[in-house]
Every structure is written in C-alpha cells, then in structure tokens.
Design a protein around this motif. Structure first.
Motif, PDB file in Angstrom:
ATOM      1  N   MET A  25      33.156 -20.804 -87.406  1.00  0.00           N
ATOM      2  CA  MET A  25      32.804 -22.222 -87.607  1.00  0.00           C
ATOM      3  C   MET A  25      31.399 -22.350 -88.177  1.00  0.00           C
ATOM      4  SD  MET A  25      34.476 -24.291 -84.381  1.00  0.00           S
ATOM      5  CE  MET A  25      33.426 -23.526 -83.147  1.00  0.00           C
ATOM      6  N   ALA A  26      30.484 -21.551 -87.632  1.00  0.00           N
ATOM      7  CA  ALA A  26      29.112 -21.592 -88.151  1.00  0.00           C
ATOM      8  C   ALA A  26      29.101 -21.186 -89.629  1.00  0.00           C
ATOM      9  CB  ALA A  26      28.204 -20.679 -87.322  1.00  0.00           C
ATOM     10  N   LEU A  27      29.867 -20.129 -89.965  1.00  0.00           N
ATOM     11  CA  LEU A  27      29.920 -19.673 -91.361  1.00  0.00           C
ATOM     12  C   LEU A  27      30.570 -20.735 -92.254  1.00  0.00           C
ATOM     13  CD1 LEU A  27      30.919 -15.903 -90.929  1.00  0.00           C
ATOM     14  CD2 LEU A  27      28.664 -16.823 -91.582  1.00  0.00           C
ATOM     15  N   ALA A  28      31.637 -21.389 -91.755  1.00  0.00           N
ATOM     16  CA  ALA A  28      32.314 -22.414 -92.556  1.00  0.00           C
ATOM     17  C   ALA A  28      31.352 -23.558 -92.879  1.00  0.00           C
ATOM     18  CB  ALA A  28      33.542 -22.939 -91.819  1.00  0.00           C
ATOM     19  N   HIS A  29      30.507 -23.937 -91.897  1.00  0.00           N
ATOM     20  CA  HIS A  29      29.538 -25.003 -92.145  1.00  0.00           C
ATOM     21  C   HIS A  29      28.434 -24.534 -93.094  1.00  0.00           C
ATOM     22  CE1 HIS A  29      31.639 -27.065 -88.904  1.00  0.00           C
ATOM     23  NE2 HIS A  29      30.971 -28.161 -89.216  1.00  0.00           N
ATOM     24  N   ARG A  30      27.971 -23.306 -92.879  1.00  0.00           N
ATOM     25  CA  ARG A  30      26.901 -22.787 -93.743  1.00  0.00           C
ATOM     26  C   ARG A  30      27.409 -22.598 -95.170  1.00  0.00           C
ATOM     27  NH1 ARG A  30      21.864 -23.587 -93.530  1.00  0.00           N
ATOM     28  NH2 ARG A  30      21.874 -23.243 -91.270  1.00  0.00           N
ATOM     29  N   PHE A  31      28.659 -22.108 -95.303  1.00  0.00           N
ATOM     30  CA  PHE A  31      29.244 -21.925 -96.637  1.00  0.00           C
ATOM     31  C   PHE A  31      29.441 -23.285 -97.314  1.00  0.00           C
ATOM     32  CE2 PHE A  31      33.128 -21.245 -99.360  1.00  0.00           C
ATOM     33  CZ  PHE A  31      32.552 -20.383-100.291  1.00  0.00           C
ATOM     34  N   ASP A  84      21.481 -29.406 -92.687  1.00  0.00           N
ATOM     35  CA  ASP A  84      21.135 -29.865 -91.333  1.00  0.00           C
ATOM     36  C   ASP A  84      22.335 -29.817 -90.399  1.00  0.00           C
ATOM     37  OD1 ASP A  84      18.674 -30.315 -92.370  1.00  0.00           O
ATOM     38  OD2 ASP A  84      18.826 -32.515 -92.404  1.00  0.00           O
ATOM     39  N   ASP A  85      23.502 -30.169 -90.944  1.00  0.00           N
ATOM     40  CA  ASP A  85      24.704 -30.121 -90.114  1.00  0.00           C
ATOM     41  C   ASP A  85      25.037 -28.680 -89.740  1.00  0.00           C
ATOM     42  OD1 ASP A  85      25.164 -32.815 -89.833  1.00  0.00           O
ATOM     43  OD2 ASP A  85      26.353 -32.967 -91.668  1.00  0.00           O
ATOM     44  N   ALA A  86      24.913 -27.771 -90.704  1.00  0.00           N
ATOM     45  CA  ALA A  86      25.153 -26.355 -90.404  1.00  0.00           C
ATOM     46  C   ALA A  86      24.196 -25.893 -89.312  1.00  0.00           C
ATOM     47  CB  ALA A  86      24.999 -25.511 -91.668  1.00  0.00           C
ATOM     48  N   ALA A  87      22.947 -26.304 -89.414  1.00  0.00           N
ATOM     49  CA  ALA A  87      21.947 -25.901 -88.418  1.00  0.00           C
ATOM     50  C   ALA A  87      22.278 -26.476 -87.041  1.00  0.00           C
ATOM     51  CB  ALA A  87      20.551 -26.365 -88.866  1.00  0.00           C
TER      52      ALA A  87
END
Lengths: 373, 373
Positions: A279-285, A295-298
C-alpha cells in the motif's frame, strides 16, 4: 448494535445474503446462532492444531448445548495446508461423516483454514452450507466477506478455488486477544486498506483511534464492522470479480510480489506486512506518476510506521531479489490481464482506482529507486 | 435449423446463457465457432487417449485455422480418470500453459472428460471459460446441458464438483458414427428418458423413429436437439438442483445402485444401461404402487428391448447382490435426504414426479420380487 454489544453486518447478495456477527463471546454462542439459522443440521468443524488447542472445545460444547452434533477435522497449521492434498483430506472427512448438502462445514481458524474449508464446502456435493468462525484479525476483516475460497498451486497462490458464500460469519473479538502482536498488526494492514480504498474518514478515524483498536473493546468491534461493511459494499457491486472488486487488491500486487520474492517465508514477511508495504508503494508510485500528492504517500507511510508495520522494502529482513526479478514476480501475478500490468493506484487517501496498462518500464524504474539493495 | 443442417439450442440461464450447436462437421468448424464467441483467446484441450486418436488432430487444425493456439492434455480413458489425481493434473496443466481467466478449456470427449474438465475449468482462477465438444451420445444429450461437473470419491460417484456452465457446446453428430454400438445404445437410454419425464409425444416419436436415430442423419440431429431442449427446460427452472431438476434422475436411483452393485464394471453394465433398467424398474414400481398403469410399464420395457437395451436385472451378466444389499446401495445414493428415500416415480408415460418418503419396505419387497437370483 445489539444489547450485548454484538454488531451485525448484513452482506447483501440476494439469495446468497448472510450475516456477519461481530463481538465478544461469539464462540460460546455459536451453537445457538447456527441453530437459529440452520435448524436440524449436523456439522463438521475444520481447524488447525494451534486453533484447536484454544477454541475447539468451547465451540464443540456450544454446539452440543444447541443439539448440533459435530465432527472435527484438525489439520497442520500454516500456509502449506492450502494444498490439493489437504483439500482432498477435508473433502473425504466431510463425506466420511456422511454430511448432506443441507448440513454445514465450519471453518474455525485464520485465512488458511477459511480459504481451504470454504473451497471444500463449495465442492462437496457441489456446494454445502458453510459457516466461518475466523480467529485472526485478517480473516475477520478480509476472507470472511466475499466468498473467495481457494488453495495454492505450484504456479502461485490462490490460483485454484471457487466463489462460495458462507451462510453465517461469527467474528469473536475476544479470540484476537490470544494472537501474537505481529499477527494482529499484519491483519490491521487490511483494516487500514479499507480506509485507503474509498473511506478517507475511516482512515482518519484509525489515525486517531488505532491504539484502542489494538487494545480491544468497542473500538476494535467498530473497526472490524467498518471493514466488513466496506468490503461487503465492494463485493455486492461485483460478486464475481469482473470489475470494481479489484480495488480490494490495493497493495496486493506489490505485496504478493514481495511475498513470492521472500519465498513465502513468514519469518521474513507475512501477508499483511506485504500488503502494508504494498500500500505504501502504491501510494508512493502514484505520487511518482503525478496522480497523487506526495503528502498523502507520506501520511500512509507515517501511519503504518506508527502502528509498527513495515512500510518499505528496506524493512524486510534479509536480501531481496533485484528490481528486474521483482518485476517478473509482479508480471506472474494473476492480476495480469492479456500481458498488460494492472495496478490499483490512487489519487489520494480514499481515492484508489484500477489502473490498466501501467507501463512496466515505469514500475521497473520505481522499483530500482526504492530498492534497498 | 441453419442452411447446413446445424440446429442451435439456446440454454437460457440469464448471463450464463449459451448455445448448443448440433449437426454434422462441427469438429472441423470448432475454430470459427469459438473465435466468433470468444475472440482472441488461447485454449487447452483436455481429452482421453482414445478420443485423441480420432479427433484431436482435426480439432487442433480447426483451431489453428481460426488463429487459436492450443495445448493438449491427454488422459487415460475410463471412469477412473474422474479422480482427485487427474483433477490436479488438469488444473496444473492449464496453469502451466499460463492460461488466463478469459481463455478457455475445451473438453473433447465423453462424460468422464466433460465432468472432469468442467470441474477443472470451474476452479482454475475460480472459473475459466469452458467449451464442450462431447463425443458420445450420452455426453451430447446429458452432460452438455446443465453445468454439473465433478469427480468421484471413494464414498461415491460425482460427490465432488461444482456447477459451471459452458460458454458453448458443439455436438458433432458425425463423431457418433465411430462409437461402438453398445455405447450408442447406452446413450440412447437418456434420450428416451426425456420422453418419459414429461414429453410423451417425443417418446411416441422415438418408438416410431428410433432406427433412423441409430443410423444417423436428420432424425439423429432432431433427437439430440429435442433431448437438449428438454434438459435445458428443466435446468432453466432449477439451475442449482434444489427442486424440479431431480426429475432428470428418472431411472438413476435404481440405476446407480445397480452400477455400484456391479462395482462399476463396464463389461457388465455401463451407466446408460443402468439408467435403462432403472427407468423400467421405476415404471414397474410405480405400477406396483398403483400410481401408473402396468401397460405403461410394459410399453417402456418393450421399447428398451426393441432397441437392444437391457430392461430388467436379469439382463445383467453375472450374479447380483441380494435385495437387502441393493437397498443399502440405494440408501447410500446422494439423493437420500434426511434418511428418507426419494425416487422419481411416474403416473404414466411422460408423467414423472418426485416422490419423497418412499417406504423402504415397499422398495425391498419390489426388489425381492424382481430379483433374478
């Protein structure tokens, strides 16, 4: 919420609709709840050795009290149990007990037992009644809703199975107190997932209340109920996974690849941890593709970190295969359609969507940038 | 009927509706018929060694011509192939070919191959496209309609499986010319069954035209089409066998018991022959219970005798277990509900009905009266 604090979530699937009861003491009330819905049946209980030690006797006693005779099939614990050999063992055990279509098979355990038992109950006599008593947080919020069942193949996980809806799910919040902290946390990743898919308010609530969810009581019941409702909404829209249901795979494409890359070695990475990192990777990608704000990924990364979940590849102990090899694991995943890469990406917290034709070159570049090696 | 003599029967099951094409030369046209309905797919063909010799190359050539790449999984011929081991072999073969959900698995063969392949295609990736090319008369008029799939267990036949509808059925009437006469006749028992269930005019037509059905041509196509329509009507009313569909078991309760009593030894009794004797017994038992006229029972017996089918227990070579033992086989049959005996009985030709709570004592007395030993 009923007087004793039990919450009921109705999964609306027409003539396959069923209730999920969530609350304290449900294993002890299993007999009466089952007898009220399926009068006059006999049951087979499928469980694993670990769960049997803690919960089989109380369940059997509760069934006895309600006049339901039961037979138990106790399997080894662990992912390896999701095999053809154990499927056949359960099928043969249910047939040996001479259960008929109207009788029920009860899955007492985590996701492995639920998936295997659901599959077996879906194929004995072309479909028997199925009752789930999930004993892990992951199973309570994920596999208890949606009717997906299955086993693993040498070609990959969950590649063989059926859609078979339970007639009743009993999610006893007390049994979660006996879970190892790591396993509870891993299940929590899927709770957070529902917020990230399309319930930003729920994610914000979790950011504030996650400690109460971990410690038990009404916040835990509420988080499980919200998760079940969220999943039930998606499933009701797309029971057989031809469209929207893919949203539930948020974090799973990266996550499955990491599980495969660590050879499903639970000492290094369990499923929920893979989903957390995924999930973190999906947001960062998504941020890298200019779809969502960094900011949302963070924010996602910070919450996973706060609850003690891994959130980046570097959090996995031991060495990982290189980025090219990770991409190959992603391409092997069953969510590959016609050779194109499909990911669940996001436009921000609670704004996930199905992205088809994601360029493999972008994924590869991203994996290289984020690879700890 | 289309210009080339092919008849189309539409099986109306909502979003699971599909066509059965019946006629000459359909194996050679399989590629174009499949490509028209499922464009851009790849396929796996599951067949047995005997059928492969006669029909695999023509089918592969037809698929090639339509641009459909295929892989073949060739299994041993015979009922023993409906096992967990071969199910796993087919599942693994389809996964090894890296077929996706949208691709198709083709069953090229008789009932064994159809049931096994349908089951495998119903569980790989929780359900892939399935195409049937039935090569026996029995498979063309029975297993090609209704979506029942399955394998045998040590506890009984067809006890493990799923409901999984095909996307297309191609019933090539030419391939029946290569069947042994005994096998064609056995399949014919199921054709006659549809008349006896609820189509008295069809039964009367068969009494007049059965020789043309056996020799091939338009009468054969017509008989197969009528049978498929009859079964499709029942299935559309009761897809998941909760009621009316049990009518299709006319002759099967006695028949299965006789198959079990002869240890499924095909040199003594094949399935269709068991059904033939079972239908005659069901009519004779109905007459004994004063439900139907003895004349109707005699008419059924005379027709089965005319076409060369066995119609009484004495027609089975070798010794049979005694009546008590035969009753035990009947009670083991999966159509036993809550311990009561359920039979399909009749009020006359084309007037069959579901009889629940048939007294075991009456059945035992009847078996004793009709036992050849």
């Amino acid at each position: 919420m009923t007087s004793n604090g039990t919450v009921k979530v109705e999964v609306g699937l027409g003539d396959r609709a069923y209730d999920i009861l969530i609350g304290s003491g449900l294993v002890g009330r299993a007999g009466e709840e089952i007898a009220a819905r399926l009068p006059g049946i006999r049951v087979a209980i499928v469980t694993d050795e670990n769960v049997a030690r803690a919960h089989l006797d109380p369940l059997t006693a509760s069934l006895d009290k309600a006049g339901i005779s039961s037979t138990a099939i106790v399997l080894p614990a662990g992912e390896k149990t999701k095999s053809f050999a154990h499927l056949q063992e359960v099928v043969d055990g249910v047939l040996a007990a001479r259960l008929e279509r109207r009788d029920a098979v009860i899955a007492l355990g985590g996701g492995v037992i639920g998936d295997l038992t659901g599959f077996a109950s879906g194929i004995v006599r072309r479909g028997m009644n199925f009752v789930q008593i999930p004993t892990s947080l992951l199973a309570q919020v994920d596999s208890s809703v949606g009717g997906k069942t299955g086993i693993n193949s040498t070609h990959g996980k969950n590649l063989v199975g059926v859609f078979h809806q339970p007639r009743l799910v009993l999610a006893d919040t007390d049994v979660l107190d006996t879970l190892p902290a790591r396993e509870f946390r891993a299940g929590y990743a899927e709770v957070a997932k529902y917020g990230l898919i399309d319930r930003p308010d729920f994610f914000a609530w979790l950011e504030k209340n996650w400690q109460e969810v971990f410690s038990g009581g009404p916040a835990r019941t509420e988080a499980i109920a919200q998760s079940c409702r969220a999943k039930a909404d998606v499933v009701a829209r797309d029971e057989f996974e031809t469209g929207d249901r893919a949203l539930l795979n948020l974090g799973h494409t990266f996550g499955h690849a990491l599980e495969a890359a660590t050879a499903y070695d639970g000492t290094r990475l369990v499923h929920g941890e893979g989903v957390a990192i995924g999930m973190a990777l999906a947001h960062r990608f998504s941020a890298r593709m200019n779809l969502a704000s960094p900011d949302d990924a963070a924010r996602v990364e910070a919450h996973l970190k706060a609850v003690g979940l891994p959130w980046r590849m570097a959090d996995i102990p031991g060495e990982l295969p290189d980025a090219e090899r990770l991409l190959a694991y992603i391409a092997q995943d069953k969510k590959v359609s016609r050779g194109a890469l499909t990911f669940i990406l996001t436009r921000g917290i609670g704004k996930s969507f199905i992205a088809k034709d994601v360029p493999a070159s972008e994924v590869l570049a991203f994996l290289k940038e984020n690879h700890p090696g």
